[in-house]
Design a protein around this motif. Sequence first.
Motif, PDB file in Angstrom:
ATOM      1  N   ALA A  68       0.811  -1.216   0.000  1.00 17.75           N
ATOM      2  CA  ALA A  68       0.000   0.000   0.000  1.00 17.75           C
ATOM      3  C   ALA A  68       0.847   1.269   0.000  1.00 17.75           C
ATOM      4  O   ALA A  68       0.438   2.299  -0.514  1.00 17.75           O
ATOM      5  CB  ALA A  68      -0.928  -0.004   1.209  1.00 17.75           C
ATOM      6  N   ASN A  69       2.053   1.215   0.582  1.00 14.28           N
ATOM      7  CA  ASN A  69       2.890   2.405   0.727  1.00 14.28           C
ATOM      8  C   ASN A  69       3.937   2.458  -0.385  1.00 14.28           C
ATOM      9  O   ASN A  69       5.129   2.253  -0.149  1.00 14.28           O
ATOM     10  CB  ASN A  69       3.552   2.414   2.107  1.00 14.28           C
ATOM     11  CG  ASN A  69       4.302   3.692   2.381  1.00 14.28           C
ATOM     12  OD1 ASN A  69       4.244   4.653   1.619  1.00 14.28           O
ATOM     13  ND2 ASN A  69       5.026   3.691   3.480  1.00 14.28           N
ATOM     14  N   ILE A  74       9.537   3.067  -2.696  1.00 13.52           N
ATOM     15  CA  ILE A  74      10.453   3.742  -3.629  1.00 13.52           C
ATOM     16  C   ILE A  74      11.625   4.334  -2.862  1.00 13.52           C
ATOM     17  O   ILE A  74      12.780   4.214  -3.280  1.00 13.52           O
ATOM     18  CB  ILE A  74       9.700   4.830  -4.439  1.00 13.52           C
ATOM     19  CG1 ILE A  74       8.707   4.179  -5.400  1.00 13.52           C
ATOM     20  CG2 ILE A  74      10.693   5.704  -5.210  1.00 13.52           C
ATOM     21  CD1 ILE A  74       7.759   5.154  -6.081  1.00 13.52           C
ATOM     22  N   LYS A  75      11.342   4.950  -1.707  1.00 11.76           N
ATOM     23  CA  LYS A  75      12.427   5.511  -0.879  1.00 11.76           C
ATOM     24  C   LYS A  75      13.381   4.413  -0.418  1.00 11.76           C
ATOM     25  O   LYS A  75      14.599   4.590  -0.432  1.00 11.76           O
ATOM     26  CB  LYS A  75      11.843   6.250   0.327  1.00 11.76           C
ATOM     27  CG  LYS A  75      11.201   7.566  -0.021  1.00 11.76           C
ATOM     28  CD  LYS A  75      10.640   8.235   1.227  1.00 11.76           C
ATOM     29  CE  LYS A  75       9.974   9.561   0.889  1.00 11.76           C
ATOM     30  NZ  LYS A  75       9.400  10.191   2.099  1.00 11.76           N
ATOM     31  N   VAL A  92      10.024  -0.282  -8.871  1.00 15.65           N
ATOM     32  CA  VAL A  92       8.899  -0.617  -7.997  1.00 15.65           C
ATOM     33  C   VAL A  92       7.650  -0.915  -8.828  1.00 15.65           C
ATOM     34  O   VAL A  92       6.916  -1.861  -8.539  1.00 15.65           O
ATOM     35  CB  VAL A  92       8.643   0.531  -6.987  1.00 15.65           C
ATOM     36  CG1 VAL A  92       7.339   0.325  -6.241  1.00 15.65           C
ATOM     37  CG2 VAL A  92       9.810   0.638  -6.013  1.00 15.65           C
ATOM     38  N   ASP A  93       7.408  -0.133  -9.871  1.00 10.08           N
ATOM     39  CA  ASP A  93       6.240  -0.364 -10.730  1.00 10.08           C
ATOM     40  C   ASP A  93       6.334  -1.697 -11.462  1.00 10.08           C
ATOM     41  O   ASP A  93       5.315  -2.289 -11.811  1.00 10.08           O
ATOM     42  CB  ASP A  93       6.086   0.769 -11.759  1.00 10.08           C
ATOM     43  CG  ASP A  93       5.596   2.067 -11.129  1.00 10.08           C
ATOM     44  OD1 ASP A  93       5.046   2.021 -10.014  1.00 10.08           O
ATOM     45  OD2 ASP A  93       5.795   3.129 -11.756  1.00 10.08           O
ATOM     46  N   ASP A 117       9.718  -3.160   6.006  1.00 16.80           N
ATOM     47  CA  ASP A 117       9.323  -2.063   6.898  1.00 16.80           C
ATOM     48  C   ASP A 117       8.586  -0.973   6.146  1.00 16.80           C
ATOM     49  O   ASP A 117       7.741  -0.283   6.709  1.00 16.80           O
ATOM     50  CB  ASP A 117      10.541  -1.485   7.623  1.00 16.80           C
ATOM     51  CG  ASP A 117      11.110  -2.432   8.677  1.00 16.80           C
ATOM     52  OD1 ASP A 117      10.429  -3.428   9.023  1.00 16.80           O
ATOM     53  OD2 ASP A 117      12.250  -2.185   9.130  1.00 16.80           O
ATOM     54  N   ALA A 118       8.913  -0.821   4.866  1.00 16.99           N
ATOM     55  CA  ALA A 118       8.254   0.197   4.029  1.00 16.99           C
ATOM     56  C   ALA A 118       6.897  -0.301   3.517  1.00 16.99           C
ATOM     57  O   ALA A 118       6.167   0.460   2.900  1.00 16.99           O
ATOM     58  CB  ALA A 118       9.153   0.573   2.856  1.00 16.99           C
ATOM     59  N   GLY A 119       6.573  -1.566   3.760  1.00 23.24           N
ATOM     60  CA  GLY A 119       5.274  -2.085   3.353  1.00 23.24           C
ATOM     61  C   GLY A 119       5.306  -3.043   2.172  1.00 23.24           C
ATOM     62  O   GLY A 119       4.254  -3.497   1.725  1.00 23.24           O
ATOM     63  N   ALA A 120       6.462  -3.342   1.651  1.00 18.42           N
ATOM     64  CA  ALA A 120       6.561  -4.237   0.495  1.00 18.42           C
ATOM     65  C   ALA A 120       6.721  -5.688   0.940  1.00 18.42           C
ATOM     66  O   ALA A 120       7.016  -5.958   2.103  1.00 18.42           O
ATOM     67  CB  ALA A 120       7.756  -3.831  -0.369  1.00 18.42           C
TER      68      ALA A 120
END
Length: 125
Positions: A68-69, A74-75, A92-93, A117-120
């Motif tokens: 979702a994030n 990406i960061k 990422v895409d 941690d970033a949601g992936a």
Amino acid sequence: MAFNKDDFLAALDTMSVMDLNDLVKAIEEKFGVSAAAMAAPAAGGGGAAAAAVEEKTEFDVVLKETGANKVGVIKAVREITGLGLKEAKDLVDGAPKTVKEAMPKADAEAAKKKLEDAGAKAEIK
């Protein structure tokens, strides 16, 4: 004439690598054998033990799903790879994609944790 194995081995010690190579080729031709075929069974017996001892040292981090994030992912990708914003966004895409290859295990685990941690969703191969 009796064959003396010790004299033969002493003669081999004094030969250059090129001379030894020529000797092997001459033996192969004379007796119709191959040195490679003779070495393969010996390597096969010890190869199983060597494979068990040898451990994988390089790992790939694969981005499976963005989650979702997307901005956070990406960061994280930019931090891990050093890519620019556009390149990281494209990576990422395009998930599932390999984020980074041939990393030491500790670095690969840290990168995977950063992505998660970033949601992936990520995995190490």
